[in-house]
Design an enzyme around this catalytic site. Structure first.
Site, PDB file in Angstrom:
ATOM      1  N   HIS A  86       0.235  -4.640 -12.604  1.00 37.61           N
ATOM      2  CA  HIS A  86      -0.900  -4.825 -11.713  1.00 37.61           C
ATOM      3  C   HIS A  86      -1.586  -3.481 -11.486  1.00 37.61           C
ATOM      4  O   HIS A  86      -1.006  -2.586 -10.897  1.00 37.61           O
ATOM      5  CB  HIS A  86      -0.418  -5.405 -10.375  1.00 37.61           C
TER       6      HIS A  86
ATOM      7  N   HIS B  63       0.817  -1.215   0.000  1.00 39.31           N
ATOM      8  CA  HIS B  63       0.000   0.000   0.000  1.00 39.31           C
ATOM      9  C   HIS B  63       0.853   1.269   0.000  1.00 39.31           C
ATOM     10  O   HIS B  63       0.402   2.330   0.417  1.00 39.31           O
ATOM     11  CB  HIS B  63      -0.936  -0.013   1.205  1.00 39.31           C
TER      12      HIS B  63
END
Length: 108
Positions: free
Chosen positions: A93, A71
């Site tokens: 991704h 994150h």
């Protein structure tokens, strides 16, 4: 860098199966890996690994594990990349428009 899926399938696994033979290549595994995944297996640097097609191949590429949050924001990720200085970065991704924006930020 491998994806959070632990190199089980998809766009992170496909290049791995091609690149694992060559000692000029490296796989950087960031963050937590799940037991039973390829990512967890290669951290221990076995001599051979199983490919998606069921065959085995020598694991000649370098394997590095680092603590890195999935994150991380752009500032954290770009600082990490500046320190690492990889010759190539493959983004695989994320949503297509966001990936293009990230690519442009990394280039400039």
């Amino acid at each position: 860098m491998e994806s959070p899926s632990g190199l089980k399938s998809g766009l992170s696994r496909q290049p791995y199966d091609i690149w694992c033979y060559d000692k000029k290549n490296a796989c950087v595994i960031p963050g937590y890996v799940v037991e039973g995944t390829l990512a967890k297996t290669i951290i221990n640097e076995p001599k051979e690994v199983s490919l998606m097609n069921g065959l085995t191949a020598p694991l000649n590429m370098q394997v590095h594990y680092i603590s890195f949050s999935a994150h991380a924001d752009f500032a954290q990720a770009s600082m990490f990349l500046k320190e690492l200085m990889p010759p190539n970065i493959i983004l695989f991704h994320g949503e297509a428009n966001e990936m293009r924006r990230l690519k442009q930020k990394l280039i400039t």
